[in-house]
Scaffold this motif. Structure first.
Motif, PDB file in Angstrom:
ATOM      1  N   THR A 171       0.830  -1.208   0.000  1.00 34.59           N
ATOM      2  CA  THR A 171       0.000   0.000   0.000  1.00 34.59           C
ATOM      3  C   THR A 171       0.864   1.258   0.000  1.00 34.59           C
ATOM      4  N   THR A 172       1.978   1.211   0.687  1.00 32.84           N
ATOM      5  CA  THR A 172       2.902   2.336   0.721  1.00 32.84           C
ATOM      6  C   THR A 172       3.697   2.460  -0.577  1.00 32.84           C
ATOM      7  N   LEU A 173       4.079   1.337  -1.126  1.00 40.82           N
ATOM      8  CA  LEU A 173       4.928   1.319  -2.315  1.00 40.82           C
ATOM      9  C   LEU A 173       4.177   1.661  -3.604  1.00 40.82           C
ATOM     10  N   PHE A 174       2.928   1.242  -3.705  1.00 40.00           N
ATOM     11  CA  PHE A 174       2.160   1.392  -4.944  1.00 40.00           C
ATOM     12  C   PHE A 174       2.095   2.843  -5.438  1.00 40.00           C
ATOM     13  N   PRO A 175       1.765   3.824  -4.597  1.00 35.62           N
ATOM     14  CA  PRO A 175       1.726   5.215  -5.089  1.00 35.62           C
ATOM     15  C   PRO A 175       3.086   5.694  -5.612  1.00 35.62           C
ATOM     16  N   ARG A 176       4.156   5.251  -4.982  1.00 31.15           N
ATOM     17  CA  ARG A 176       5.489   5.647  -5.433  1.00 31.15           C
ATOM     18  C   ARG A 176       5.802   5.046  -6.802  1.00 31.15           C
ATOM     19  N   ILE A 177       5.438   3.809  -7.002  1.00 29.37           N
ATOM     20  CA  ILE A 177       5.662   3.159  -8.300  1.00 29.37           C
ATOM     21  C   ILE A 177       4.847   3.842  -9.382  1.00 29.37           C
ATOM     22  N   LYS A 178       3.585   4.161  -9.075  1.00 28.91           N
ATOM     23  CA  LYS A 178       2.733   4.871 -10.039  1.00 28.91           C
ATOM     24  C   LYS A 178       3.332   6.208 -10.425  1.00 28.91           C
ATOM     25  N   ALA A 179       3.766   6.949  -9.437  1.00 24.99           N
ATOM     26  CA  ALA A 179       4.336   8.269  -9.705  1.00 24.99           C
ATOM     27  C   ALA A 179       5.597   8.147 -10.554  1.00 24.99           C
ATOM     28  N   HIS A 180       6.422   7.187 -10.229  1.00 26.00           N
ATOM     29  CA  HIS A 180       7.664   6.980 -10.983  1.00 26.00           C
ATOM     30  C   HIS A 180       7.374   6.617 -12.444  1.00 26.00           C
ATOM     31  N   ALA A 181       6.315   5.844 -12.646  1.00 30.27           N
ATOM     32  CA  ALA A 181       5.946   5.417 -14.005  1.00 30.27           C
ATOM     33  C   ALA A 181       5.085   6.451 -14.728  1.00 30.27           C
ATOM     34  N   GLY A 182       4.650   7.490 -14.017  1.00 29.01           N
ATOM     35  CA  GLY A 182       3.804   8.509 -14.635  1.00 29.01           C
ATOM     36  C   GLY A 182       2.377   8.051 -14.869  1.00 29.01           C
ATOM     37  N   ILE A 183       1.925   7.111 -14.068  1.00 31.96           N
ATOM     38  CA  ILE A 183       0.571   6.562 -14.206  1.00 31.96           C
ATOM     39  C   ILE A 183      -0.379   7.332 -13.295  1.00 31.96           C
ATOM     40  N   THR A 184      -1.511   7.750 -13.862  1.00 29.86           N
ATOM     41  CA  THR A 184      -2.541   8.420 -13.060  1.00 29.86           C
ATOM     42  C   THR A 184      -3.854   7.670 -13.209  1.00 29.86           C
ATOM     43  N   GLY A 185      -4.722   7.846 -12.236  1.00 28.24           N
ATOM     44  CA  GLY A 185      -6.062   7.267 -12.323  1.00 28.24           C
ATOM     45  C   GLY A 185      -6.131   5.775 -12.068  1.00 28.24           C
ATOM     46  N   LEU A 186      -5.086   5.181 -11.517  1.00 26.53           N
ATOM     47  CA  LEU A 186      -5.076   3.742 -11.236  1.00 26.53           C
ATOM     48  C   LEU A 186      -4.992   3.555  -9.732  1.00 26.53           C
ATOM     49  N   GLN A 187      -5.853   2.695  -9.210  1.00 27.82           N
ATOM     50  CA  GLN A 187      -5.821   2.398  -7.783  1.00 27.82           C
ATOM     51  C   GLN A 187      -5.481   0.930  -7.593  1.00 27.82           C
ATOM     52  N   LEU A 188      -4.985   0.607  -6.437  1.00 30.03           N
ATOM     53  CA  LEU A 188      -4.565  -0.755  -6.145  1.00 30.03           C
ATOM     54  C   LEU A 188      -5.712  -1.749  -6.336  1.00 30.03           C
ATOM     55  N   ARG A 189      -6.916  -1.354  -5.962  1.00 33.51           N
ATOM     56  CA  ARG A 189      -8.056  -2.267  -6.113  1.00 33.51           C
ATOM     57  C   ARG A 189      -8.355  -2.572  -7.583  1.00 33.51           C
ATOM     58  N   ASP A 190      -7.956  -1.669  -8.493  1.00 35.03           N
ATOM     59  CA  ASP A 190      -8.141  -1.928  -9.924  1.00 35.03           C
ATOM     60  C   ASP A 190      -7.352  -3.153 -10.369  1.00 35.03           C
ATOM     61  N   LEU A 191      -6.193  -3.352  -9.777  1.00 37.33           N
ATOM     62  CA  LEU A 191      -5.363  -4.507 -10.125  1.00 37.33           C
ATOM     63  C   LEU A 191      -6.006  -5.800  -9.645  1.00 37.33           C
ATOM     64  N   ARG A 192      -6.632  -5.738  -8.484  1.00 38.21           N
ATOM     65  CA  ARG A 192      -7.319  -6.919  -7.968  1.00 38.21           C
ATOM     66  C   ARG A 192      -8.482  -7.294  -8.886  1.00 38.21           C
ATOM     67  N   ARG A 193      -9.227  -6.298  -9.310  1.00 39.13           N
ATOM     68  CA  ARG A 193     -10.353  -6.565 -10.215  1.00 39.13           C
ATOM     69  C   ARG A 193      -9.856  -7.136 -11.534  1.00 39.13           C
ATOM     70  N   GLU A 194      -8.755  -6.605 -12.032  1.00 39.11           N
ATOM     71  CA  GLU A 194      -8.167  -7.124 -13.265  1.00 39.11           C
ATOM     72  C   GLU A 194      -7.760  -8.585 -13.094  1.00 39.11           C
ATOM     73  N   GLY A 195      -7.179  -8.892 -11.952  1.00 40.55           N
ATOM     74  CA  GLY A 195      -6.789 -10.273 -11.679  1.00 40.55           C
ATOM     75  C   GLY A 195      -7.978 -11.213 -11.662  1.00 40.55           C
ATOM     76  N   VAL A 196      -9.063 -10.780 -11.021  1.00 42.16           N
ATOM     77  CA  VAL A 196     -10.279 -11.591 -10.983  1.00 42.16           C
ATOM     78  C   VAL A 196     -10.826 -11.777 -12.400  1.00 42.16           C
ATOM     79  N   SER A 197     -10.819 -10.712 -13.190  1.00 43.16           N
ATOM     80  CA  SER A 197     -11.308 -10.805 -14.569  1.00 43.16           C
ATOM     81  C   SER A 197     -10.491 -11.805 -15.373  1.00 43.16           C
ATOM     82  N   ARG A 198      -9.184 -11.802 -15.185  1.00 49.66           N
ATOM     83  CA  ARG A 198      -8.317 -12.745 -15.906  1.00 49.66           C
ATOM     84  C   ARG A 198      -8.589 -14.177 -15.476  1.00 49.66           C
TER      85      ARG A 198
END
Length: 72
Positions: free
Chosen positions: A7-34
């Motif tokens: 939870t602490t690391l995710f925002p830093r990784i997003k900022a470093h990659a220049g990603i906006t509008g993505l939340q950690l829960r979005d990844l969980r939903r993507e995983g379930v969809s897959r």
């Protein structure tokens, strides 16, 4: 890796990659969809993801199944 660390690391990784509008829960939903696309059952997904209430999985599952039917 703990939940707190991720939870602490995710925002830093997003900022470093220049990603906006993505939340950690979005990844969980993507995983379930897959997992739905791969043919796992709702109960298998619930066990894997740790969901205690399968309502959210059922919603994602039904939406993914509708997309698969439309593709066919």
């Amino acid at each position: 890796m703990t939940t707190k660390y991720l939870t602490t690391l995710f925002p830093r990784i997003k900022a470093h990659a220049g990603i906006t509008g993505l939340q950690l829960r979005d990844l969980r939903r993507e995983g379930v969809s897959r997992m739905v696309e791969k043919g796992y059952s709702v109960l298998q997904i619930a066990v894997f993801t740790g969901h205690r209430d399968i309502d959210m999985i059922v919603k994602i599952y039904n939406a993914a199944q509708a997309v698969n039917i439309a593709r066919r």
